[in-house]
Design an enzyme around this catalytic site. Sequence first.
Site, short mmCIF file in Angstrom:
data_model
loop_
_atom_site.label_atom_id
_atom_site.label_comp_id
_atom_site.label_asym_id
_atom_site.label_seq_id
_atom_site.Cartn_x
_atom_site.Cartn_y
_atom_site.Cartn_z
N TYR A 137 37.29 36.23 -39.26
CA TYR A 137 36.39 36.27 -40.41
C TYR A 137 34.93 36.38 -40.00
O TYR A 137 34.10 36.86 -40.76
CB TYR A 137 36.55 35.00 -41.26
N ASP A 184 44.81 31.48 -44.11
CA ASP A 184 44.58 32.12 -45.41
C ASP A 184 45.91 32.60 -45.98
O ASP A 184 46.26 32.32 -47.13
CB ASP A 184 43.63 33.31 -45.23
N ASP A 216 48.57 30.69 -49.02
CA ASP A 216 49.01 31.35 -50.27
C ASP A 216 50.54 31.25 -50.39
O ASP A 216 51.06 31.05 -51.49
CB ASP A 216 48.58 32.82 -50.31
C1 IPM Z 1 40.57 31.81 -49.84
C2 IPM Z 1 40.15 33.20 -50.29
C3 IPM Z 1 38.95 33.62 -49.47
C4 IPM Z 1 39.35 33.66 -48.02
C5 IPM Z 1 38.33 34.97 -49.88
C6 IPM Z 1 38.03 35.02 -51.35
C7 IPM Z 1 37.11 35.29 -49.07
O1 IPM Z 1 41.21 34.08 -50.18
O2 IPM Z 1 39.75 30.88 -49.97
O3 IPM Z 1 41.69 31.65 -49.38
O4 IPM Z 1 39.92 34.65 -47.55
O5 IPM Z 1 39.09 32.68 -47.32
MN MN Z 2 43.09 33.15 -49.55
#
Ligand code: IPM
Ligand code: MN
Length: 363
Positions: free
Chosen positions: A135, A238, A242
């Site tokens: 990132y 990340d 999810d």
């Molecule tokens: C998260 C989101 C963020 C990330 C994005 C919106 C930049 O997906 O907080 O998981 O990738 O960290």
């Molecule tokens: Mn995310």
Amino acid sequence: MLPGDGIGPEVIAESVKLLDAIAAQTDLEFNYTEALAGGAAIDKAGDPMPQKTLELCKSSDAVLLAAVGGPKWDDLTGAMRPESGLLKIRKELGVFANLRPVSVSPSLAESSPLRPSEVIGIDLLTVRELTGGIYFGQPVGNDGNEAFNTMRYSVGEIERVSRVAFDKARKRRNKVTSVDKANVLEVSRLWRDTVKRLHATEFPDVELGHMYIDNAAMQMVIRPRQFDVILTENLFGDILSDVSATLGGSLGLLPSASIGGRVGLFEPVHGSAPDIAGQGKANPTAMILSAAMMLEELGEAHAAAAVRHGVASAMGGNSRTGDLWHEGYRRVSTSEMGALIREETLNHLHPKGLKQEPAITGV
Ligand code: IPM
Ligand code: MN
């Protein structure tokens, strides 16, 4: 308080009502200041994370952030994107450890895409490194024909987030699974060596395992209960968080805390959900649980527990926001759900003053 975009203002309002209700029943007091972030800040200040917002956040004790982004700003690029604002505040606050807990109660198990028998009792915490890796790694480039990003970690960065994971594990089921891609990536080999060494020297009492990211993604779906604390780098975390979010049936339930700096950042895992913004349909639970994580990190464990119990009790009833609604349930709005959680939280909170009573000491 950074309400941001989409459903952000609606869900953050429910957190504030809850905190105010807690303050009225305890000796706690909250002072809020609102500031611009994300698309709202692009529109009004030409910057997704204005300097003024950053300064305000740095001079606060904690930051509640709801959500940023939306179709209106989707064509912007680089530093003008709402997401860049989010990355900027994480970096500026130095919140290198992102905590994303997931637990599935029996009353929510039927909303899971997995078999209820496989998800009841899930209680896992992803500790995602948040201010390093691909990132933020330099150099980056894109000349239209070829593009590249850099995944980069130092021993120091790996150690500090690992310490958070091991510490949290000691307060839970004492197990850490470190997730990497050490069969392919140099960075992951350094990651694994560093985690192993830190474990041997500082946390030998914690059970430690290692998993490749591809296998971890699969394990999370086929046998999610094996996990206690998952420790992983930014991009893997990340993705994996999810996946973990789906286990309980809705992204609308998942809170997060980003810690490690002087000021913590507390935000739901979900986004700004522009499709349902302004309609009172959003589930305020993730934002409310993020406020509970804030209370916990500020040392108000009692109030934090009351909120968690309040959410659990509210979920035990038959009211559901749209994301979790199905036949046999009453469909409620964002503010109705907020009110239910508030009522249940207050039931779990001790009355005013009790917290102040001296402990009974032995004679
Ligand atoms: C998260 C989101 C963020 C990330 C994005 C919106 C930049 O997906 O907080 O998981 O990738 O960290
Ligand atoms: Mn995310």
